[in-house]
Motif scaffolding. Structure first.
Motif, PDB file in Angstrom:
ATOM      1  N   HIS A 272       0.835  -1.200   0.000  1.00 13.90           N
ATOM      2  CA  HIS A 272       0.000   0.000   0.000  1.00 13.90           C
ATOM      3  C   HIS A 272       0.876   1.259   0.000  1.00 13.90           C
ATOM      4  O   HIS A 272       2.055   1.198   0.364  1.00 13.90           O
ATOM      5  CB  HIS A 272      -0.879   0.060   1.266  1.00 13.90           C
ATOM      6  CG  HIS A 272      -1.910  -1.020   1.361  1.00 13.90           C
ATOM      7  ND1 HIS A 272      -1.592  -2.356   1.565  1.00 13.90           N
ATOM      8  CD2 HIS A 272      -3.269  -0.962   1.322  1.00 13.90           C
ATOM      9  CE1 HIS A 272      -2.713  -3.064   1.623  1.00 13.90           C
ATOM     10  NE2 HIS A 272      -3.744  -2.246   1.477  1.00 13.90           N
ATOM     11  N   VAL A 273       0.258   2.379  -0.349  1.00 11.88           N
ATOM     12  CA  VAL A 273       0.942   3.672  -0.199  1.00 11.88           C
ATOM     13  C   VAL A 273      -0.099   4.755   0.088  1.00 11.88           C
ATOM     14  O   VAL A 273      -1.177   4.757  -0.513  1.00 11.88           O
ATOM     15  CB  VAL A 273       1.792   4.017  -1.453  1.00 11.88           C
ATOM     16  CG1 VAL A 273       0.950   4.117  -2.725  1.00 11.88           C
ATOM     17  CG2 VAL A 273       2.573   5.316  -1.242  1.00 11.88           C
ATOM     18  N   ILE A 274       0.211   5.610   1.048  1.00  9.29           N
ATOM     19  CA  ILE A 274      -0.666   6.757   1.351  1.00  9.29           C
ATOM     20  C   ILE A 274      -0.382   7.845   0.328  1.00  9.29           C
ATOM     21  O   ILE A 274       0.780   8.142   0.032  1.00  9.29           O
ATOM     22  CB  ILE A 274      -0.393   7.270   2.786  1.00  9.29           C
ATOM     23  CG1 ILE A 274      -0.719   6.169   3.818  1.00  9.29           C
ATOM     24  CG2 ILE A 274      -1.191   8.542   3.077  1.00  9.29           C
ATOM     25  CD1 ILE A 274      -0.301   6.508   5.251  1.00  9.29           C
ATOM     26  N   VAL A 275      -1.431   8.414  -0.221  1.00 14.04           N
ATOM     27  CA  VAL A 275      -1.281   9.432  -1.265  1.00 14.04           C
ATOM     28  C   VAL A 275      -2.101  10.669  -0.884  1.00 14.04           C
ATOM     29  O   VAL A 275      -3.269  10.545  -0.502  1.00 14.04           O
ATOM     30  CB  VAL A 275      -1.773   8.887  -2.633  1.00 14.04           C
ATOM     31  CG1 VAL A 275      -1.695   9.964  -3.699  1.00 14.04           C
ATOM     32  CG2 VAL A 275      -0.956   7.677  -3.063  1.00 14.04           C
ATOM     33  N   GLY A 276      -1.475  11.840  -0.971  1.00 13.37           N
ATOM     34  CA  GLY A 276      -2.220  13.083  -0.779  1.00 13.37           C
ATOM     35  C   GLY A 276      -2.604  13.386   0.653  1.00 13.37           C
ATOM     36  O   GLY A 276      -3.604  14.081   0.902  1.00 13.37           O
ATOM     37  N   HIS A 277      -1.810  12.902   1.612  1.00  8.36           N
ATOM     38  CA  HIS A 277      -2.105  13.252   3.003  1.00  8.36           C
ATOM     39  C   HIS A 277      -2.100  14.783   3.141  1.00  8.36           C
ATOM     40  O   HIS A 277      -1.318  15.469   2.489  1.00  8.36           O
ATOM     41  CB  HIS A 277      -1.054  12.630   3.933  1.00  8.36           C
ATOM     42  CG  HIS A 277      -1.421  12.736   5.379  1.00  8.36           C
ATOM     43  ND1 HIS A 277      -1.241  13.900   6.093  1.00  8.36           N
ATOM     44  CD2 HIS A 277      -1.985  11.842   6.226  1.00  8.36           C
ATOM     45  CE1 HIS A 277      -1.678  13.710   7.330  1.00  8.36           C
ATOM     46  NE2 HIS A 277      -2.136  12.472   7.441  1.00  8.36           N
ATOM     47  N   SER A 278      -2.950  15.308   4.012  1.00  7.64           N
ATOM     48  CA  SER A 278      -3.084  16.780   4.099  1.00  7.64           C
ATOM     49  C   SER A 278      -1.770  17.434   4.524  1.00  7.64           C
ATOM     50  O   SER A 278      -1.517  18.594   4.191  1.00  7.64           O
ATOM     51  CB  SER A 278      -4.204  17.164   5.058  1.00  7.64           C
ATOM     52  OG  SER A 278      -3.886  16.776   6.361  1.00  7.64           O
ATOM     53  N   GLU A 279      -0.927  16.699   5.260  1.00  9.20           N
ATOM     54  CA  GLU A 279       0.375  17.291   5.621  1.00  9.20           C
ATOM     55  C   GLU A 279       1.244  17.456   4.374  1.00  9.20           C
ATOM     56  O   GLU A 279       2.014  18.405   4.269  1.00  9.20           O
ATOM     57  CB  GLU A 279       1.058  16.426   6.697  1.00  9.20           C
ATOM     58  CG  GLU A 279       0.407  16.646   8.058  1.00  9.20           C
ATOM     59  CD  GLU A 279       0.467  15.461   9.003  1.00  9.20           C
ATOM     60  OE1 GLU A 279       1.267  14.536   8.771  1.00  9.20           O
ATOM     61  OE2 GLU A 279      -0.298  15.462   9.988  1.00  9.20           O
TER      62      GLU A 279
END
Ligand code: PGA
Length: 267
Positions: free
Chosen positions: A91-98
């Protein structure tokens, strides 16, 4: 088959030794239990290999917190989707608000990252969410719409089964002030309808929508019961193995009991 997803976002915390110890502790507590929840750990890049080894042979999954959309080249400091696959990420997190707020990521950037992740068969966790000012102005849906459109433009229906959307109101992240169940229900419902419009009813319904923002063991149960909540993305509370395991337990229990919640795909 897991019916909900609980993701730990460790952000920029921990040495490799600390990451290894935390991953081992989480594995010890949730490894073979709470099977209705898919559990994903997202350590900093430097600890991906360490955590991969700590999780090897378990059902726990590994995620990165970010990626760059180019496959390789002169992009100092960046990491590509293939590199993350090679490092053992599913998986990969994309576009986190930070990333958006502190590092200037635009909706277009997020869309390119999402596309690169999907192309490399990484499962993207797409973060969207409004600021407090946008909510107060009544612009929540407008913001979410721009974020979803920007990220999902050009994404073919055939690959969306690997997509997860994370609704993370910016004002709830790291503040100790989570969105109320009513706010989460309303917003997840709106996102659900937007996804159904974009991909068709059946496909739009199959995309898990998780909530993130000050989730902890005390508020996990009320969030787990909200319609259209298919899991959580946990920041601060995921740095403590007992807190994180407690959240996994709450979600797994809520999603596995006969009278409990059915996931979106089961509806
Ligand atoms: P938090 O962070 O749980 O510390 O609010 C959530 C996130 O940023 O993903």
């Amino acid at each position: 088959m897991p019916r909900c997803t609980v993701i730990a976002n460790w952000k920029m915390h921990g040495t490799q030794t600390q990451a290894r110890d935390l991953a081992r502790a989480v594995r010890r507590l949730v490894g073979n239990r709470f099977r209705a929840a898919e559990v994903v750990l997202a350590p900093p890049f430097t600890s991906l290999e360490t955590v991969r080894r700590a999780l090897a042979g378990s059902r726990l999954r590994l995620a990165a917190q970010n990626l760059y959309w180019q496959p390789h080249g002169a992009f100092t400091g960046e990491v590509s989707a293939d590199m993350l696959r090679d490092a053992g990420c599913s998986h990969v997190i994309v576009g986190h608000s930070e990333r958006r707020r502190l590092f200037g990521e635009t909706n277009r950037d997020v869309g390119r990252k999402l596309g690169a992740a999907l192309e490399a068969s990484l499962k993207p966790i797409l973060c969207v969410g409004e600021t407090l000012e946008e909510r107060r102005r009544g612009d929540t849906h407008r913001t979410l719409s721009a974020q979803l459109t920007g990220a999902l433009k050009g994404v073919p229906k055939s690959v969306i089964e690997s997509l997860t959307v994370a609704y993370e109101p910016v004002w709830a992240i790291g503040t100790g002030r989570h969105a109320t169940p009513a706010q989460v229900a309303e917003t997840h419902g709106w996102i659900r309808r937007a996804l159904a419009r974009r991909f068709g009813t059946a496909s739009g319904r199959a995309i898990p929508i998780v909530y993130g923002g000050s989730v902890n063991p005390d508020n996990a149960a009320e969030l787990a019961r909200v319609t259209e909540v298919d899991g959580v993305l946990v920041g601060g509370a995921s740095l403590d193995h007992q807190s994180f395991a407690a959240i996994v337990k709450v979600f797994s229990t809520e999603f596995s009991t006969a009278t409990g919640k059915t996931r979106t795909t089961d509806k």
